[in-house]
Design an enzyme around this catalytic site. Sequence first.
Site, mmCIF file in Angstrom:
data_model
loop_
_atom_site.group_PDB
_atom_site.id
_atom_site.type_symbol
_atom_site.label_atom_id
_atom_site.label_comp_id
_atom_site.label_asym_id
_atom_site.label_seq_id
_atom_site.Cartn_x
_atom_site.Cartn_y
_atom_site.Cartn_z
ATOM 1 N N CYS A 112 2.064 1.132 -1.247
ATOM 2 C CA CYS A 112 2.348 0.831 0.157
ATOM 3 C C CYS A 112 3.830 0.499 0.302
ATOM 4 O O CYS A 112 4.271 -0.564 -0.130
ATOM 5 C CB CYS A 112 1.493 -0.333 0.652
ATOM 6 S SG CYS A 112 1.856 -0.779 2.351
ATOM 7 N N GLY A 113 4.583 1.401 0.920
ATOM 8 C CA GLY A 113 6.010 1.166 1.101
ATOM 9 C C GLY A 113 6.310 0.127 2.154
ATOM 10 O O GLY A 113 7.175 -0.734 1.962
#
Length: 341
Positions: free
Chosen positions: A94-95
Amino acid sequence: MDSTRPGGVRTLDYHTGGEPFRIVTEVPPLAGDTVAARRVAAARDPAVDGLRRLLCSEPRGHADMYGGFVVEPDDAGADLGVLFWHKDGFSTACGHGTIALGTWALHSGRVREDASGVTKVTIDVPSGRVVARVHSRVGVVSEVDFVSVPSFVMVDSVGVATSVGDVEAAVCFGGAIYASVDAEPLGLSVAPRELPRLIALAREIQAELGSSGLAEHPQDDRLSGIYGVIFVEELAGQAGAPLRQRNVTVFADGEVDRSPCGSGTAARVALLDARGLLAPGAVLVHESIVGSVFVARVESRTTVAGRDAVVPVVTGRAYRTGEHLFTVDPDDPLTPGFVLR
């Protein structure tokens, strides 16, 4: 989870580009020597998965809620580990969450601010080790660089049979595996009014590609499967201006990313680079369905299982939205909650 847990459940909430990220630091003990192993354990642990469901489900969350459990890193080389979660389970990457965690690490004092103005926060996630480079001055964060895991193209083009006809998709890895689809040939645009059609089509594409064998990670089967579908449209720009695109990522079971999607942007960078559409040193300006923006580029090159890969850097901002102390009445019949979509 134990609905009578003393003191309730404390969370610190942020958003990155409009996408929520709910941080939980007090997590029941988990088996596993690595964050990747703990992700598998968390999905099977009634207490931990129950906590996820409680915080995602209404009335405490919603169908598009997102967050993370802060856990121990794999080793002393990282500052922390994290298990990312959403309404349907636990993510591999998850950026936007990494950008939020970097900001939180500085705000909370978990990592001391570097006098240089750039503080490196190293985070172990289920797909590997990532870095949040937090740009700040006297505790005020101006931006965060999310340095992704190596990202690469798995399939440049494949036809997918859907209810609107054959759809051309690319399958790429950016910490999670995404199908990338141009919206314009489908008569669609990346706009809120189109979301019902985009969500329905994303579910079809995920189902078709998920059973095709094309989304098998070459090194770790725990990372296999189509996590999300990225619908993209080109945005007109002036001559010589950076490449600008708008996207919406529909992930898990119909969940919509409000941000430009950090790991999805990493996957897009890998695809654009492989196609020669992102010149060396150039940036991608990646806009979301709500108008928020990430700026991304290739930082370095490497290989993964013999494939050409890039290490993308995605830059954005996260903002604190509040703190919560969630409690559960032991007589409440709607525990852990419900999701209407």
